[in-house]
Design a protein around this motif. Sequence first.
Motif, PDB file in Angstrom:
ATOM      1  N   LEU A   1      24.096 -12.144  35.187  1.00  0.00           N
ATOM      2  CA  LEU A   1      24.395 -12.212  33.761  1.00  0.00           C
ATOM      3  C   LEU A   1      24.582 -13.678  33.388  1.00  0.00           C
ATOM      4  O   LEU A   1      25.392 -14.382  33.996  1.00  0.00           O
ATOM      5  CB  LEU A   1      25.648 -11.409  33.419  1.00  0.00           C
ATOM      6  CG  LEU A   1      25.983 -11.286  31.917  1.00  0.00           C
ATOM      7  CD1 LEU A   1      26.643  -9.945  31.620  1.00  0.00           C
ATOM      8  CD2 LEU A   1      26.905 -12.421  31.446  1.00  0.00           C
ATOM      9  N   PHE A   2      23.815 -14.138  32.378  1.00  0.00           N
ATOM     10  CA  PHE A   2      23.874 -15.532  31.944  1.00  0.00           C
ATOM     11  C   PHE A   2      24.284 -15.588  30.483  1.00  0.00           C
ATOM     12  O   PHE A   2      23.891 -14.743  29.670  1.00  0.00           O
ATOM     13  CB  PHE A   2      22.509 -16.216  32.091  1.00  0.00           C
ATOM     14  CG  PHE A   2      21.973 -16.222  33.499  1.00  0.00           C
ATOM     15  CD1 PHE A   2      22.374 -17.199  34.403  1.00  0.00           C
ATOM     16  CD2 PHE A   2      21.078 -15.257  33.917  1.00  0.00           C
ATOM     17  CE1 PHE A   2      21.882 -17.209  35.691  1.00  0.00           C
ATOM     18  CE2 PHE A   2      20.572 -15.264  35.201  1.00  0.00           C
ATOM     19  CZ  PHE A   2      20.974 -16.240  36.100  1.00  0.00           C
ATOM     20  N   ARG A   3      25.055 -16.602  30.157  1.00  0.00           N
ATOM     21  CA  ARG A   3      25.369 -16.885  28.757  1.00  0.00           C
ATOM     22  C   ARG A   3      25.565 -18.388  28.598  1.00  0.00           C
ATOM     23  O   ARG A   3      26.066 -19.058  29.512  1.00  0.00           O
ATOM     24  CB  ARG A   3      26.614 -16.124  28.293  1.00  0.00           C
ATOM     25  CG  ARG A   3      27.882 -16.561  28.930  1.00  0.00           C
ATOM     26  CD  ARG A   3      29.094 -15.949  28.225  1.00  0.00           C
ATOM     27  NE  ARG A   3      29.171 -14.538  28.494  1.00  0.00           N
ATOM     28  CZ  ARG A   3      29.926 -14.012  29.478  1.00  0.00           C
ATOM     29  NH1 ARG A   3      30.615 -14.813  30.276  1.00  0.00           N
ATOM     30  NH2 ARG A   3      29.993 -12.719  29.673  1.00  0.00           N
ATOM     31  N   GLU A   4      25.138 -18.894  27.452  1.00  0.00           N
ATOM     32  CA  GLU A   4      25.387 -20.298  27.156  1.00  0.00           C
ATOM     33  C   GLU A   4      26.835 -20.480  26.759  1.00  0.00           C
ATOM     34  O   GLU A   4      27.473 -19.570  26.221  1.00  0.00           O
ATOM     35  CB  GLU A   4      24.470 -20.777  26.025  1.00  0.00           C
ATOM     36  CG  GLU A   4      23.031 -20.975  26.425  1.00  0.00           C
ATOM     37  CD  GLU A   4      22.256 -21.714  25.358  1.00  0.00           C
ATOM     38  OE1 GLU A   4      22.315 -22.963  25.343  1.00  0.00           O
ATOM     39  OE2 GLU A   4      21.597 -21.055  24.541  1.00  0.00           O
ATOM     40  N   LYS A   5      27.366 -21.658  27.029  1.00  0.00           N
ATOM     41  CA  LYS A   5      28.733 -21.944  26.646  1.00  0.00           C
ATOM     42  C   LYS A   5      28.866 -21.941  25.126  1.00  0.00           C
ATOM     43  O   LYS A   5      27.990 -22.447  24.420  1.00  0.00           O
ATOM     44  CB  LYS A   5      29.173 -23.300  27.218  1.00  0.00           C
ATOM     45  CG  LYS A   5      29.207 -23.325  28.747  1.00  0.00           C
ATOM     46  CD  LYS A   5      29.592 -24.688  29.288  1.00  0.00           C
ATOM     47  CE  LYS A   5      29.622 -24.658  30.824  1.00  0.00           C
ATOM     48  NZ  LYS A   5      29.967 -25.982  31.404  1.00  0.00           N
ATOM     49  N   ASP A   6      29.946 -21.331  24.636  1.00  0.00           N
ATOM     50  CA  ASP A   6      30.216 -21.210  23.201  1.00  0.00           C
ATOM     51  C   ASP A   6      29.140 -20.397  22.495  1.00  0.00           C
ATOM     52  O   ASP A   6      28.774 -20.677  21.353  1.00  0.00           O
ATOM     53  CB  ASP A   6      30.328 -22.597  22.546  1.00  0.00           C
ATOM     54  CG  ASP A   6      31.413 -23.450  23.185  1.00  0.00           C
ATOM     55  OD1 ASP A   6      32.472 -22.889  23.540  1.00  0.00           O
ATOM     56  OD2 ASP A   6      31.191 -24.657  23.338  1.00  0.00           O
ATOM     57  N   SER A   7      28.607 -19.392  23.186  1.00  0.00           N
ATOM     58  CA  SER A   7      27.587 -18.524  22.594  1.00  0.00           C
ATOM     59  C   SER A   7      27.877 -17.089  23.000  1.00  0.00           C
ATOM     60  O   SER A   7      28.370 -16.817  24.099  1.00  0.00           O
ATOM     61  CB  SER A   7      26.187 -18.933  23.069  1.00  0.00           C
ATOM     62  OG  SER A   7      25.225 -18.007  22.605  1.00  0.00           O
ATOM     63  N   ASP A   8      27.562 -16.147  22.076  1.00  0.00           N
ATOM     64  CA  ASP A   8      27.767 -14.728  22.361  1.00  0.00           C
ATOM     65  C   ASP A   8      26.523 -14.069  22.953  1.00  0.00           C
ATOM     66  O   ASP A   8      26.574 -12.911  23.367  1.00  0.00           O
ATOM     67  CB  ASP A   8      28.157 -13.979  21.077  1.00  0.00           C
ATOM     68  CG  ASP A   8      29.520 -14.429  20.557  1.00  0.00           C
ATOM     69  OD1 ASP A   8      30.352 -14.823  21.393  1.00  0.00           O
ATOM     70  OD2 ASP A   8      29.742 -14.376  19.329  1.00  0.00           O
ATOM     71  N   GLU A   9      25.401 -14.773  22.984  1.00  0.00           N
ATOM     72  CA  GLU A   9      24.171 -14.190  23.510  1.00  0.00           C
ATOM     73  C   GLU A   9      24.210 -14.153  25.035  1.00  0.00           C
ATOM     74  O   GLU A   9      24.641 -15.113  25.681  1.00  0.00           O
ATOM     75  CB  GLU A   9      22.961 -15.001  23.040  1.00  0.00           C
ATOM     76  CG  GLU A   9      22.739 -14.937  21.538  1.00  0.00           C
ATOM     77  CD  GLU A   9      21.459 -15.633  21.126  1.00  0.00           C
ATOM     78  OE1 GLU A   9      20.728 -16.093  22.020  1.00  0.00           O
ATOM     79  OE2 GLU A   9      21.186 -15.716  19.911  1.00  0.00           O
ATOM     80  N   GLU A  10      23.761 -13.023  25.591  1.00  0.00           N
ATOM     81  CA  GLU A  10      23.773 -12.841  27.032  1.00  0.00           C
ATOM     82  C   GLU A  10      22.399 -12.416  27.513  1.00  0.00           C
ATOM     83  O   GLU A  10      21.627 -11.804  26.764  1.00  0.00           O
ATOM     84  CB  GLU A  10      24.813 -11.790  27.445  1.00  0.00           C
ATOM     85  CG  GLU A  10      26.248 -12.194  27.143  1.00  0.00           C
ATOM     86  CD  GLU A  10      27.246 -11.138  27.579  1.00  0.00           C
ATOM     87  OE1 GLU A  10      26.803  -9.978  27.798  1.00  0.00           O
ATOM     88  OE2 GLU A  10      28.438 -11.453  27.707  1.00  0.00           O
ATOM     89  N   TYR A  11      22.109 -12.744  28.771  1.00  0.00           N
ATOM     90  CA  TYR A  11      20.850 -12.368  29.400  1.00  0.00           C
ATOM     91  C   TYR A  11      21.177 -11.683  30.712  1.00  0.00           C
ATOM     92  O   TYR A  11      21.892 -12.241  31.557  1.00  0.00           O
ATOM     93  CB  TYR A  11      19.982 -13.607  29.648  1.00  0.00           C
ATOM     94  CG  TYR A  11      18.687 -13.323  30.375  1.00  0.00           C
ATOM     95  CD1 TYR A  11      17.543 -12.947  29.673  1.00  0.00           C
ATOM     96  CD2 TYR A  11      18.617 -13.443  31.761  1.00  0.00           C
ATOM     97  CE1 TYR A  11      16.352 -12.694  30.340  1.00  0.00           C
ATOM     98  CE2 TYR A  11      17.427 -13.179  32.433  1.00  0.00           C
ATOM     99  CZ  TYR A  11      16.304 -12.809  31.714  1.00  0.00           C
ATOM    100  OH  TYR A  11      15.138 -12.547  32.384  1.00  0.00           O
ATOM    101  N   ASN A  12      20.689 -10.456  30.891  1.00  0.00           N
ATOM    102  CA  ASN A  12      20.949  -9.678  32.092  1.00  0.00           C
ATOM    103  C   ASN A  12      19.677  -9.544  32.927  1.00  0.00           C
ATOM    104  O   ASN A  12      18.588  -9.404  32.377  1.00  0.00           O
ATOM    105  CB  ASN A  12      21.453  -8.278  31.737  1.00  0.00           C
ATOM    106  CG  ASN A  12      22.891  -8.293  31.261  1.00  0.00           C
ATOM    107  OD1 ASN A  12      23.808  -8.297  32.068  1.00  0.00           O
ATOM    108  ND2 ASN A  12      23.082  -8.313  29.944  1.00  0.00           N
ATOM    109  N   HIS A  13      19.865  -9.565  34.241  1.00  0.00           N
ATOM    110  CA  HIS A  13      18.741  -9.363  35.147  1.00  0.00           C
ATOM    111  C   HIS A  13      19.247  -8.645  36.391  1.00  0.00           C
ATOM    112  O   HIS A  13      20.288  -9.012  36.951  1.00  0.00           O
ATOM    113  CB  HIS A  13      18.104 -10.697  35.551  1.00  0.00           C
ATOM    114  CG  HIS A  13      16.941 -10.550  36.485  1.00  0.00           C
ATOM    115  ND1 HIS A  13      15.665 -10.308  36.048  1.00  0.00           N
ATOM    116  CD2 HIS A  13      16.882 -10.614  37.837  1.00  0.00           C
ATOM    117  CE1 HIS A  13      14.852 -10.224  37.103  1.00  0.00           C
ATOM    118  NE2 HIS A  13      15.569 -10.398  38.190  1.00  0.00           N
TER     119      HIS A  13
END
Length: 407
Positions: free
Chosen positions: A57-69
């Motif tokens: 699970l990845f997310r940018e700092k100060d961001s609510d968007e997430e990427y799952n793999h």
Amino acid sequence: MQASELGQLRRFIIKLGTSLHSYGAPAHRLENLLEEVTHTLGIEGVFLVTPTAMHFLFREKDSDEEYNHIERVQPNLFDLNRLARTHELVDAVLAKQIDLSQARAQLEQIKTMPDPYPRWLMLLAWGVLSASFALVCGAQWQEIIAASAAGCFAYLLVLLSERSKHLEEMLEPLTALLIAFMVSAATALGAKLNVPIVVLAGVIAYIPGLVMTIGLRELAARHVLSGTVRIMDAGMTVFKLYFGAMFGLALAAIWWTTPQIPLQVATVSIWSYLAVFGLSLSLLIIFKISWRDAPWGLLAGGIAYLSASLGAEVFELSLAGLIGALVVGIYANAYSVLKNRPTSIVLLPGIVLLVPGSKMYIGLNNFVTGESILANTMNSAQILLAFMAIVAGLMFANLILPPKRRH
């Protein structure tokens, strides 16, 4: 961070994680390393690693968007040479000596690089491992030779399994079945062999004592899912080996009677130290430790054996592993600090000499048949205590001298 840069970073982390997993990195250390790398490279990452699956699970700092793999993976044998090379690559990436595209290409190069030892030497190592184990058990010379031949035969089946998916699934029980059948046939033809000892020595490379120890260590680190899966997998492997051997002996009993050879009492002698040297040397090759790290790994085996022997004099036998694991753990962490290398390179060759993996097999035989393979063995409670003593020793070692890197 641009979308293309973020995608490239995610692909590198996924490739890095699956590569380290395939080389035998434990779940708790792999998760810590991936979190450290993602944080250093500018994003946040959460990882869930098990022996059969990886969740990224990845997310940018100060961001609510997430990427799952989610990646499907398989448990593999230890490859400490590729593990060390991959950690060196991570150092280069974090030091910004190479970019991510070059790093991904080098990960592929590491994956396809030739093994440090030719297959004929690996075959010899499997034979020496089985012969050395038989010698530790107090076997006679004819049994040691038979065990060495059985170990070589087991490795030949490993090579065949690389070309057949069906054989790979049946590798452990089929190997135990064939070795048990052939050893029984040899005794029927006049060879004076203690069949259970030779069979156990022949399949000793398959005994998952190290996997069980890693699983308990992961449970101690509260990685419950991965630790439970490893322990269940180790238990199933022991069952497959044991009942494969039992089936082979049952098939042999249809045609001939296997003579019973008296149990041997293993005693410490000059041959015991020679056997430990053979075990350590063969494990260096089986774990694919490079030549530059081999002397340190060989030393780890000696340190583990001597410190465990000292522990047996101070404590009861089942707690000897605590002292052995403590000393070899401190040694491995010192190696990590001084050499900036993964602790696993010297830790695993030492710990594997301490784990009572063969006792799991012997204990199962005692439970099923009521008979003991060796005269001096442990009961189930002592076996569990011995495993937990090793885990405790490793935890105390990390407390006394933490490794330089979290792997």
